[in-house]
Scaffold this motif. Structure first.
Motif, PDB file in Angstrom:
ATOM      1  N   VAL A   1       5.555 -12.500 -14.796  1.00  0.00           N
ATOM      2  CA  VAL A   1       5.070 -11.398 -15.626  1.00  0.00           C
ATOM      3  C   VAL A   1       4.248 -11.925 -16.797  1.00  0.00           C
ATOM      4  N   ALA A   2       4.799 -12.918 -17.497  1.00  0.00           N
ATOM      5  CA  ALA A   2       4.128 -13.467 -18.675  1.00  0.00           C
ATOM      6  C   ALA A   2       2.791 -14.100 -18.319  1.00  0.00           C
ATOM      7  N   VAL A   3       2.760 -14.889 -17.244  1.00  0.00           N
ATOM      8  CA  VAL A   3       1.528 -15.590 -16.876  1.00  0.00           C
ATOM      9  C   VAL A   3       0.474 -14.619 -16.352  1.00  0.00           C
ATOM     10  N   ILE A   4       0.890 -13.628 -15.565  1.00  0.00           N
ATOM     11  CA  ILE A   4      -0.060 -12.634 -15.060  1.00  0.00           C
ATOM     12  C   ILE A   4      -0.712 -11.886 -16.217  1.00  0.00           C
ATOM     13  N   PHE A   5       0.090 -11.483 -17.200  1.00  0.00           N
ATOM     14  CA  PHE A   5      -0.478 -10.749 -18.336  1.00  0.00           C
ATOM     15  C   PHE A   5      -1.416 -11.654 -19.142  1.00  0.00           C
ATOM     16  N   TYR A   6      -1.028 -12.904 -19.311  1.00  0.00           N
ATOM     17  CA  TYR A   6      -1.886 -13.851 -20.039  1.00  0.00           C
ATOM     18  C   TYR A   6      -3.227 -14.005 -19.327  1.00  0.00           C
ATOM     19  N   GLU A   7      -3.192 -14.199 -18.007  1.00  0.00           N
ATOM     20  CA  GLU A   7      -4.436 -14.394 -17.270  1.00  0.00           C
ATOM     21  C   GLU A   7      -5.281 -13.121 -17.273  1.00  0.00           C
ATOM     22  N   TRP A   8      -4.622 -11.981 -17.148  1.00  0.00           N
ATOM     23  CA  TRP A   8      -5.340 -10.699 -17.156  1.00  0.00           C
ATOM     24  C   TRP A   8      -6.077 -10.519 -18.481  1.00  0.00           C
ATOM     25  N   THR A   9      -5.377 -10.710 -19.599  1.00  0.00           N
ATOM     26  CA  THR A   9      -6.006 -10.501 -20.908  1.00  0.00           C
ATOM     27  C   THR A   9      -7.047 -11.586 -21.202  1.00  0.00           C
ATOM     28  N   ARG A  10      -6.821 -12.786 -20.695  1.00  0.00           N
ATOM     29  CA  ARG A  10      -7.799 -13.861 -20.875  1.00  0.00           C
ATOM     30  C   ARG A  10      -9.116 -13.499 -20.194  1.00  0.00           C
ATOM     31  N   MET A  11      -9.039 -12.785 -19.075  1.00  0.00           N
ATOM     32  CA  MET A  11     -10.248 -12.350 -18.388  1.00  0.00           C
ATOM     33  C   MET A  11     -10.881 -11.131 -19.052  1.00  0.00           C
ATOM     34  N   SER A  12     -10.043 -10.178 -19.480  1.00  0.00           N
ATOM     35  CA  SER A  12     -10.553  -8.862 -19.858  1.00  0.00           C
ATOM     36  C   SER A  12     -10.870  -8.695 -21.341  1.00  0.00           C
ATOM     37  N   ARG A  13     -10.259  -9.497 -22.208  1.00  0.00           N
ATOM     38  CA  ARG A  13     -10.515  -9.343 -23.642  1.00  0.00           C
ATOM     39  C   ARG A  13     -11.787 -10.072 -24.049  1.00  0.00           C
ATOM     40  N   PRO A  14     -12.636  -9.402 -24.817  1.00  0.00           N
ATOM     41  CA  PRO A  14     -13.821 -10.095 -25.339  1.00  0.00           C
ATOM     42  C   PRO A  14     -13.402 -11.272 -26.211  1.00  0.00           C
TER      43      PRO A  14
END
Length: 271
Positions: free
Chosen positions: A37-50
Motif C-alpha cells: 500500500v505504502a509503495v504503491i501510493f508513493y509511486e502513484w504520487t511520484r508520477m502524478s504530482r507536479p
C-alpha cells in the motif's frame, strides 16, 4: 546479466518472498500488504504530482498511515471499508477546495483497495491460503502466456494507444493460460466447484489484463515509462503488481457476494 535474465531473477526472488509470507498468513502477510500500500501510493504520487507541488500538504500521507495501522492491526472489513471511503472522500473534498486535482484521491483509493483486498482474502484459514494461491496462479500464468504467445503469434495490437507491445493473440493466450493454471491449482487443493472456478479464473484473467492496461494509461498520462525503479528489470512495484491488484479486488468482490466481507474466500474455496 541481460535485462531478461535480470527480470527472471527479480521475479523468482519476489515470488519466493511473496509465497513464503502468503504461507505464513496473519501478521506477516498483513505487513506485506501494508508495505505494498505504502509503495504503491508513493509511486502513484511520484508520477502524478507536479515537481515541487505542495498541494494537500501531508493530508493524504497522514490518512495512509492510519489505514496502514488499521490493516496491520487486523481490523474487520466493517471498519476497514468505511475507513477507506472516508479517507478517499476527505482527500477528494480537500483537493476540490484547493483545486489541486483528484490524482491524490484516486491514488489513495487504488493503493488502499489493493492492500485491503489481499489482506481480507488471505484471512487466517486454509480457504484464504487457497484463494491467494489461486489468484497468483491465474495472474502469473496470464502474464507469462500473454508475453510468450504475443511474441510467438503477434498480430493486431490490443490497445496500441495505451500499450503498443500488447497483442490480441497475447491477451487470448494469457486468458487460456490463466484459466488452466487456476483450475490446476484448485484441483490440486481439492476444491470441488471447478466449473465455477474456471469462470472465476477467466474473469480474473481479463480483469488482470485490464489492470495492466490501466496502469499503462496512468504512466502514459504522466509521461512515464515505469512507475519507479525499485525492482531490477521490472521498474516499480506498480509495474509488477498492476494486474494482481485489479484481480485481487475482483476476487474479493466475488468472494464477498458468495460469503462475507470478512471471510470472502470461504464461499469460493470451502475446505
Amino acid at each position: 546479466m541481460s535485462n531478461l535474465q535480470l527480470r527472471i531473477v527479480s521475479a523468482v526472488v519476489l515470488a519466493i518472498i511473496t509465497l513464503g509470507l502468503t504461507w505464513l498468513g496473519g501478521l506477516p502477510f498483513r505487513l506485506l500488504c501494508a508495505v505494498m500500500v505504502a509503495v504503491i501510493f508513493y509511486e502513484w504520487t511520484r508520477m502524478s504530482r507536479p515537481t515541487g507541488a505542495t498541494g494537500l500538504g501531508f493530508l493524504p500521507e497522514a490518512l495512509l498511515v492510519v489505514l496502514i495501522g488499521a490493516l496491520i492491526g487486523g481490523l474487520a472489513a466493517s471498519w476497514l471499508l468505511p475507513l477507506v471511503v472516508v479517507m478517499v472522500a476527505a482527500t477528494a473534498i480537500a483537493a476540490s477546495v484547493r483545486k489541486t486535482g483528484q490524482w491524490d484521491a484516486s491514488g489513495l483509493a487504488y493503493a488502499a483497495v489493493s492492500g485491503l483486498s489481499l489482506a481480507l482474502l488471505r484471512d487466517g484459514d486454509r480457504s484464504g491460503l487457497i484463494a491467494i494461491l489461486f489468484l497468483f496462479a491465474v495472474v502469473w500464468a496470464t502474464d507469462i502466456f500473454a508475453y510468450f504467445v504475443g511474441r510467438a503469434v503477434g498480430g493486431p495490437k490490443l490497445a496500441p494507444s495505451i500499450s503498443p507491445g500488447k497483442t490480441r493473440s497475447g491477451a487470448l493466450g494469457g486468458a487460456v493460460g490463466g484459466v488452466v493454471a487456476g483450475l490446476i491449482l484448485a484441483a490440486a487443493a481439492g476444491v470441488g466447484n471447478l466449473a465455477l472456478l474456471g469462470l472465476v479464473a477467466l474473469v480474473l484473467s481479463i480483469v488482470s489484463q485490464a489492470g495492466d492496461l490501466f496502469e499503462s494509461w496512468v504512466k502514459r498520462r504522466h509521461g512515464r515509462k515505469d512507475s519507479g525503479a525499485l525492482i531490477p528489470g521490472h521498474g516499480g512495484v506498480m509495474d509488477r503488481v498492476d494486474g494482481l491488484v485489479a484481480a485481487a479486488f475482483a476476487l474479493y468482490v466475488i468472494g464477498w457476494m458468495s460469503a462475507t466481507a470478512d471471510h470472502p474466500a470461504q464461499g469460493l474455496f470451502p475446505v
